[in-house]
Structure formats: C-alpha cells, structure tokens
Design a protein around this motif. Structure first.
Motif, short mmCIF file in Angstrom:
data_model
loop_
_atom_site.label_atom_id
_atom_site.label_comp_id
_atom_site.label_asym_id
_atom_site.label_seq_id
_atom_site.Cartn_x
_atom_site.Cartn_y
_atom_site.Cartn_z
N ARG A 10 0.84 -1.21 0.00
CA ARG A 10 0.00 0.00 0.00
C ARG A 10 0.87 1.25 0.00
N LEU A 11 1.91 1.17 0.79
CA LEU A 11 2.82 2.32 0.85
C LEU A 11 3.51 2.56 -0.51
N ALA A 12 3.90 1.45 -1.13
CA ALA A 12 4.53 1.58 -2.44
C ALA A 12 3.57 2.20 -3.46
N GLU A 13 2.31 1.73 -3.40
CA GLU A 13 1.31 2.29 -4.32
C GLU A 13 1.11 3.78 -4.06
N ARG A 14 1.13 4.14 -2.78
CA ARG A 14 0.96 5.56 -2.45
C ARG A 14 2.12 6.39 -3.02
N LEU A 15 3.31 5.83 -2.93
CA LEU A 15 4.48 6.56 -3.45
C LEU A 15 4.36 6.77 -4.96
N ARG A 16 3.77 5.79 -5.61
CA ARG A 16 3.64 5.90 -7.08
C ARG A 16 2.69 7.03 -7.48
N THR A 17 1.85 7.42 -6.57
CA THR A 17 0.89 8.48 -6.92
C THR A 17 1.40 9.88 -6.58
N VAL A 18 2.58 9.94 -6.02
CA VAL A 18 3.13 11.26 -5.66
C VAL A 18 3.46 12.03 -6.93
N ASP A 19 2.97 13.25 -7.00
CA ASP A 19 3.28 14.08 -8.16
C ASP A 19 4.78 14.37 -8.20
N PRO A 20 5.35 14.25 -9.37
CA PRO A 20 6.79 14.52 -9.46
C PRO A 20 7.07 16.02 -9.37
N TYR A 21 8.24 16.32 -8.89
CA TYR A 21 8.68 17.72 -8.94
C TYR A 21 9.01 18.05 -10.38
N VAL A 22 8.41 19.09 -10.87
CA VAL A 22 8.65 19.50 -12.25
C VAL A 22 9.40 20.82 -12.23
N PRO A 23 10.47 20.91 -12.98
CA PRO A 23 11.23 22.17 -12.97
C PRO A 23 10.43 23.30 -13.59
N MET B 1 -0.90 11.19 -11.30
CA MET B 1 0.53 11.44 -11.33
C MET B 1 0.97 11.76 -12.75
N ARG B 2 1.68 12.82 -12.86
CA ARG B 2 2.14 13.17 -14.19
C ARG B 2 3.39 12.37 -14.53
N PRO B 3 3.40 11.80 -15.72
CA PRO B 3 4.56 11.00 -16.09
C PRO B 3 5.79 11.88 -16.37
N GLU B 121 -2.68 6.69 2.53
CA GLU B 121 -3.39 7.34 1.41
C GLU B 121 -3.69 8.80 1.72
N GLN B 122 -3.81 9.08 3.02
CA GLN B 122 -4.18 10.45 3.39
C GLN B 122 -2.97 11.33 3.69
N MET B 123 -1.82 10.76 3.60
CA MET B 123 -0.62 11.56 3.88
C MET B 123 -0.31 12.48 2.73
N SER B 124 0.19 13.63 3.09
CA SER B 124 0.52 14.59 2.04
C SER B 124 1.81 14.17 1.34
N ASN B 125 1.92 14.66 0.14
CA ASN B 125 3.14 14.37 -0.61
C ASN B 125 4.37 14.90 0.12
N GLU B 126 4.21 16.06 0.72
CA GLU B 126 5.36 16.65 1.40
C GLU B 126 5.80 15.80 2.58
N ASP B 127 4.82 15.22 3.30
CA ASP B 127 5.17 14.33 4.41
C ASP B 127 5.95 13.12 3.90
N LEU B 128 5.47 12.58 2.79
CA LEU B 128 6.16 11.43 2.23
C LEU B 128 7.58 11.79 1.82
N HIS B 129 7.70 12.93 1.16
CA HIS B 129 9.04 13.36 0.73
C HIS B 129 9.95 13.59 1.94
N ALA B 130 9.40 14.25 2.90
CA ALA B 130 10.21 14.55 4.08
C ALA B 130 10.63 13.26 4.79
N ARG B 180 8.18 3.23 9.25
CA ARG B 180 8.50 3.63 10.62
C ARG B 180 8.70 5.13 10.74
N ALA B 181 9.31 5.69 9.72
CA ALA B 181 9.50 7.14 9.74
C ALA B 181 8.16 7.87 9.72
N LEU B 182 7.26 7.36 8.92
CA LEU B 182 5.93 7.98 8.85
C LEU B 182 5.17 7.81 10.16
#
Lengths: 241, 188
Positions: A10-23, B1-3, B121-130, B180-182
């Motif tokens: 589930r965590l991996a799937e969530r990561l896949r949905t993260v919007d990429p940083y676009v320059p 998600m944008r490719p 699923e409810q975590m923000s992208n920034e939290d995940l990145h951090a 664990r970090a999350l």
C-alpha cells in the motif's frame, strides 16, 4: 500475503501516486543555455586536444593544395616563372609515358611549339637570354623528332615518310613564325638567336631525311621545300634595322 | 501522477553518437529527455528547489560535456547520468551538510503507533518526501528511482551497481524504514 507485506504494498502504491517535482520553465531554459554553452566550449576545447594531429592534417592539406596549384600553374608557365622547372619535370614525365613513334613525334612537335611560344613571350619581355634558351629547346625537340623519324624509316619507310612530312609542315610553320619574329626584333643577340634557330630547324629536317636508303623526298631544307619567307636564298632574311 | 517521460536507454545510443560528432540537436534531445527526471531526482533527495535546479543543470552539463568518459559497455547512458546526479547530491551533502543521517532501517517502531492504522493514502506528498529524506542514502535512492522515477528494478540495479535481487531486498527494507519514519511523524 502477510499483513506487513500488504502494508508495504500500500505504501509503495501511495508513493507511485506522488506528483513529481517538475522544474519551472525558466529553470529549464536557463539550464539549456548553460548546457549549450558548456557543450560548445567543450567541443572547442576538445578540438584542441590533438594540436599536433591537426597541424599535420593542415600541413598535408596545404601541401596537396600547393602541389596541385603548382602543377596547374606550371602547365602554362613561362621561363621566367618560378614554376617553370616543374613544367620541365611534368614534360619529362609525359615523355617517359609516351610510346610509339607516332606519339613520340607528336610529343616532340608539341614541345617544340611550346618552346617557340615561350621564346616569343620572352622576346616580348626583352628577356633575350631566356628566349635563346627556349629556342635551343625548340631545336632540341626538332632534333629528337628527326631521330624518331629516322628510326621509324628503318622499320617502316612509308610511315617514316609520312612522319617526315609532319615534321616538315611543323618546321615550316615554326620558320614562318620565326621569320615574323625576326622582322620585329632589333637586338643583335636576339636576331642571331633566331637565325641560329632557323638554321638548326633546317638541319633537323635534313637529319630526318637521312635514312641511308633514300626516302624519295627531294627537299631537305626549308627553302628547298618551299618553306621560308622567300625573301632571300638564305632561310634567314636580312634583319631589318 | 504526471509521467516524467520515457526513461530511454537503448534509444540513447544514436543520440550519443550524434552528440559526439557535435550535433546540437542531439544534445537538445538528450537534455529534454533527462532534465526533468534529474531535476525530480535531486529535488526529492535535497528538498530544495533552488539546489535541485543548480544540481540538475550541473549534472546535465557534466553528462553532456564529458561523453568521452562514458563508455557504452554494459552501462546505459541513463544509468550514467543518474550516477552523476547521485554523486552531485553526495557532494552537495558534504558541502552543506545532510538534514538527517539517521538510519531508520533497524529503528524500533514507536509503541504508540500502530502500523496498521497508518493511513498512507491520506498523507501529504510533502510528508512522504520529508520522511524519505530521513532514510539512508541507498534507501532514498531506491525509493525515488523505483516509485518517483518509475524505473524497473533492473534499471535501478544498473544505476546503483547492484544486483536486481539486492535492489529488491533494499527496496523492501526501505519501505519498512519509511513506514516507521511515517509512524514517527504521525505520533509527533
């Protein structure tokens, strides 16, 4: 699937949905300009990595151009040109590659015509010394032509006779030109050189006529065969002063 | 998600040959193909847009001006350019210091946080990145490349110089550490 694996999936799937940083567009444009400048600079620097190789290539290219240019320039060069010695080399090379009596005769007659043209040009430039050399060259070519004819007469008299006629016509043309030239110059040295050239041309024709078996050609001198300018018994008329 | 676009490898060879011959259009094509990906990678690693911009440009400049060092023997250009980006990131850490070097790989989960209750699923992208930036260097690499860059395990293995199996194991451990970090962030 264990609960832990399910959670990680589930965590991996969530990561896949993260919007990429676009320059931002500005960053991309700035980046391209910097990259392009660096690449161009790199190409320039890389082209200087092998200076010796480049120098050799440039030297070879320059050499080829120089030789090609010199060969082209020498083809029409005159005795007072720096390319004239190369012209002699090319003529000798051409002579070495000429086979057969008829072709050899054509070769010598061609060079005789060239020497006469050079002599005329040198007289026009008041280079009597070089003109004299050119006339000597003319006589040399006519003598060589005569020797070719002599040899051909021994193997094939008919062909030899035809070649002798070609030489006679050529000498007649040369003599007419020399006579005209003689009428234009006043320098005694130049006049003497021209007269000598006409005499030697006549001797060359006599040489060609000699075959020990007789070729049936009655005329062995320019005058005797109707050549010359007809102004005197001598093939060389009295110069005008 | 944008490719982010296709992560080319085999397709790069003709372009690289053209770049070596001084073809500017080929340089542009490779730049367009990889700049966004490299920017995304270094941004995910550093967390700062300004630094990401500078490092992405630096990476592309190094990659496209030093193709004489790149030997297309077993390693794809894409792997090579990611390695340059990785090294640039490490250099940046050395110069400016890393935010966190604490490995969470073997850190015990907080007792008050139940992993099953973690609503990822409810975590923000920034939290995940951090949270990712709290992981070890290799763990960050594998997660970013596998999930943000959408590369295969084989491609990641090529970039990191590891076997596919090692990458898969590393990925598993990295996800555990991230969880664990999350959890820690959720508790705090």
């Amino acid at each position: 699937m264990t609960p832990e694996v399910e959670r990680l999936e589930r965590l991996a799937e969530r990561l896949r949905t993260v919007d990429p940083y676009v320059p931002p567009p500005g960053a991309k444009i700035r980046g391209w300009n910097l990259v392009l400048a660096a690449v161009e600079q790199s190409n320039t620097a890389r082209s200087g990595v092998h200076p010796i190789r480049r120098l050799v290539l440039a030297s070879v290219a320059a050499g080829v151009l120089l030789v090609a240019g010199a060969v082209a320039a020498s083809a029409d060069s005159l005795p007072d040109s720096i390319f004239y010695p190369l012209k002699g080399v090319l003529e000798n090379t051409r002579g070495a590659l000429t086979f057969g009596a008829s072709d050899q005769l054509a070769y010598h007659l061609d060079l005789a015509r060239t020497r006469l043209t050079e002599a005329q040009a040198m007289f026009a430039r008041h280079r009597v010394d070089l003109a004299d050399q050119a006339l000597s060259g003319l006589d040399d070519q006519l003598n060589d032509a005569a020797l070719v004819i002599q040899a051909e007469k021994q193997s094939d008299p008919a062909v030899g006779a035809a070649m002798e006629n070609r030489l006679r016509q050529a000498i007649a043309t040369h003599d007419a030109q020399l006579a005209g030239l003689q009428g234009q110059v006043t320098n005694p040295t130049a006049l003497n050189a021209i007269m000598q050239a006409r005499d030697r041309a006549a001797q060359a024709l006599q040489t060609a006529a000699k075959n020990g078996k007789g070729n049936g050609n009655p005329g062995t001198s320019p005058n005797g065969s109707g050549l010359g300018n007809g102004t005197a018994n001598s093939p060389h008329p009295t110069p005008k002063h | 998600m944008r490719p982010l676009g296709k992560a080319a490898s085999d397709d790069d060879r003709p372009l690289i040959e053209r770049v070596r011959k001084g073809d500017q259009d080929a340089v542009r094509a490779l730049y367009e193909r990889y700049f966004d990906r490299i920017y995304n990678y270094v941004y995910a690693r550093l967390g700062r847009a300004e630094d990401a911009e500078d490092l992405a440009i630096d990476t592309m400049t190094r990659g496209l001006t030093r193709l004489d060092l790149f030997q297309d023997q077993g390693v794809a250009f894409s792997s090579w350019i990611y390695r340059i980006a990785h090294n640039a990131t490490i250099d940046h850490y050395r110069r400016h210091g890393k935010v966190s070097l604490v490995s969470l790989e073997h850190a015990p989960a907080l007792e008050s946080a139940d992993p099953s209750e973690l609503a990822v699923e409810q975590m923000s992208n920034e939290d995940l990145h951090a949270a990712i930036r709290d992981l070890t260097d290799e763990q960050q690499q594998v997660l970013i490349l596998r999930f943000f860059q959408d590369l295969t395990a084989a491609q990641v293995a090529s970039i990191m110089g590891k076997s596919v199996g090692a990458v898969q194991a590393l990925q598993h451990r990295a996800l555990g550490s991230l969880e664990r970090a999350l959890q820690g962030r959720a508790v705090n």
